[in-house]
Design an enzyme around this catalytic site. Structure first.
Site, PDB file in Angstrom:
ATOM      1  N   LYS A   1      38.114  62.953  21.688  1.00  0.00           N
ATOM      2  CA  LYS A   1      37.369  61.786  22.136  1.00  0.00           C
ATOM      3  C   LYS A   1      36.574  60.932  21.038  1.00  0.00           C
ATOM      4  O   LYS A   1      36.126  61.735  20.040  1.00  0.00           O
ATOM      5  CB  LYS A   1      36.543  62.046  23.477  1.00  0.00           C
ATOM      6  CG  LYS A   1      37.207  62.587  24.550  1.00  0.00           C
ATOM      7  CD  LYS A   1      36.064  62.920  25.783  1.00  0.00           C
ATOM      8  CE  LYS A   1      36.809  63.167  26.903  1.00  0.00           C
ATOM      9  NZ  LYS A   1      37.497  62.499  27.603  1.00  0.00           N
TER      10      LYS A   1
ATOM     11  N   ARG B   1      44.054  67.688  34.922  1.00  0.00           N
ATOM     12  CA  ARG B   1      45.447  68.010  35.873  1.00  0.00           C
ATOM     13  C   ARG B   1      45.964  69.518  35.628  1.00  0.00           C
ATOM     14  O   ARG B   1      46.708  69.964  36.370  1.00  0.00           O
ATOM     15  CB  ARG B   1      46.453  67.002  35.739  1.00  0.00           C
ATOM     16  CG  ARG B   1      46.839  66.733  34.323  1.00  0.00           C
ATOM     17  CD  ARG B   1      47.124  65.431  33.808  1.00  0.00           C
ATOM     18  NE  ARG B   1      46.286  64.406  33.759  1.00  0.00           N
ATOM     19  CZ  ARG B   1      46.588  63.202  33.509  1.00  0.00           C
ATOM     20  NH1 ARG B   1      47.746  62.780  33.425  1.00  0.00           N
ATOM     21  NH2 ARG B   1      45.392  62.452  33.255  1.00  0.00           N
TER      22      ARG B   1
END
Length: 489
Positions: free
Chosen positions: A266, A340
């Protein structure tokens, strides 16, 4: 750790009011009518309350808002809060009034003159929730705990109504504490230890270590934590308050204690907020704590996957293909779509082991849901209209924003992989939906299921109605309500 205020309920005694110190709270109806306690304060203060309620400023106040009278004559208290609230307010307005009292408290002891107000317990809950602060890592003297007393007509009945709400407040505080903790404190080991400590409340807690996860075949979950020195874990919390043998309802949480994005790292700006990426697991933990504290008559299992997503020489790479516990292969396009991967294995494990009657997962899963719904609503996805509507009703009743978004097979084309069964991202468009579609692959066809994307509501940068900036505890109240309404006999 911060704990909810100790709120006591005592009989109304108008003769004690003049000697009370700190701040006194009275309630005045929308048209200015006062109950006996407010009239007593008005008399003691030479009609100061009456003068305030006749003012234009008071007229402009909204329901549940307050105005203060500082250093009033005739009483020992330093201030009086005059709260504008009708006799039969909504639950939301009563809790709003409690929050307004908390914001005005200013470190003072409180005497709340609630009389026979039918929403006194909800007022107390709002006060408790808004009284939260997280100063664990600040040095210097901490403020002394304040004394909060509600004078009511029937203390026993009010305390009985407030008891389950106090359990809710403690569950919310527990969730907020977990989400607010920095990642060097709340490691996967520390997180698991805090959950294990809830065995003292009657929860059964089991910690699955990495060797257990390898044996079970939780390869997508393990792929997320490969780059970290912190061991990946799964923690199972069981509350068996219902009928023996009845299938439990299941809550599943994403617990990424820190998310750098892994190799798909990030940007540095704002990365410090990724301590909140375990928010789903934090909510599950808070709900389980609430159920145990209030001795809920339901069977509920909470399962959380605890990992840290870090870049290193051993970290999972973009382009790697991993086989899930279910057996599906996943092409990992972006290692920053890691939640996920954690949930895929935990969802399958939960169904396979516990055969639940229904299942809800929670995760700070996508930035896309924040773009779509902001900080006001969580995204809700479901394969079952009945369960979804039950949850939405519970969320509305508790004032926790939630909005249903679609699932459809047509979105599966966006996550179709050239070399594996599925890929973990689907591109720029419909990011929250493709994430939910990914998760649905790991939910059995006959399993009632909801996915809650809480990225926008778990942690905020400014005050909300019931929480200061930071962790909100969103979801604890709604899920507790859902379980109380639908799964307790």
């Amino acid at each position: 750790m911060p704990t909810p205020a100790d709120i006591r309920f005592t009989n109304t005694d108008l003769d004690q009011i003049s000697d009370a110190t700190g701040r006194i709270v009275v309630f005045v109806e929308m048209d200015g009518r006062m109950d006996a306690s407010a009239r007593k304060i008005n008399s003691l203060t030479r009609k100061a309350v009456e003068k305030l309620t006749a003012s234009e400023a008071f007229e402009k106040l909204g329901t549940g808002e307050q105005m203060s009278i500082s250093y009033p004559a005739g009483v020992a208290a330093d201030a009086i809060s005059v709260v504008k609230l009708g006799r039969r307010p909504s639950v939301a307005d009563a809790r709003k009034a409690g929050a307004a009292i908390a914001k005005a408290q200013g470190g003072q002891d409180l005497l709340v003159l609630a009389g026979n107000h039918p929403r006194a317990a909800d007022i107390a809950l709002g006060l408790a929730l808004r009284g939260y602060h997280f100063d664990t890592h600040k040095t210097g003297d901490k403020p002394a705990p304040t004394k909060i007393r509600f004078m009511v007509t029937d203390p026993e009945t009010t305390a009985k109504a407030a008891g389950p709400m106090a359990a809710i407040a403690e569950g919310v505080f527990f969730t907020r504490d977990l989400i607010n903790e920095p990642a060097n404190v709340l490691t996967t080991d520390d997180f698991a230890a805090r959950l294990a400590a809830m065995q003292d409340l009657g929860l059964d807690v089991e910690i699955l270590e990495e060797a257990d996860l390898v044996r079970l075949g939780m390869r997508t979950l393990l792929a997320v934590g490969k780059g970290s020195d912190s061991p990946s874990k799964v923690v199972v919390m069981s509350w068996n308050g219902g009928k023996a043998g009845d299938a439990p309802f299941a809550l599943v949480g994403k617990g990424v204690v820190f998310d750098t994005g892994g190799i798909s790292i990030k940007p540095a700006a704002g990365m410090e907020e990724m301590t909140m990426d375990m928010g789903g697991a934090g909510v599950v933990a808070g709900v389980m704590r609430t159920l145990a504290l209030r001795k809920a008559k339901a069977n509920v299992v909470g399962v959380v996957g605890l990992v840290e997503n870090m870049p290193s020489g051993s970290a999972t790479r973009p382009g790697d293909v991993v086989r899930s516990m279910k057996g599906d292969t996943v092409e990992i396009i972006n290692t920053d779509a890691e939640g996920r991967l954690v949930l895929a294995d935990v969802l399958w494990y939960t169904q396979d082991r516990f055969k639940p009657s229904g299942m809800i997962d929670l995760a700070t899963l996508t930035g896309a849901v924040l773009v779509a719904l902001g900080h006001e609503n969580a995204g809700v996805f479901s394969n079952n209209d009945a369960l979804c509507n039950q949850f939405l009703k519970a969320a509305e009743a508790e004032g926790e924003g939630a909005w249903r978004l679609p699932l459809a097979e047509s979105y599966d084309a966006l996550i179709k992989s050239r070399i594996a069964d599925v890929k973990n991202v689907g591109g720029r468009y419909a990011g929250s939906i493709t994430a939910a579609q990914f998760l649905q692959r790991f939910v059995k066809d006959d399993m009632p299921w909801c996915h809650l994307d809480i990225a926008g509501v778990a942690h905020v940068t400014s005050d909300t109605a019931f929480a200061p900036a930071g962790a909100t505890g969103w979801g604890v109240m709604a899920l507790n309500r859902l379980i109380a309404d639908q799964y307790e006999g």
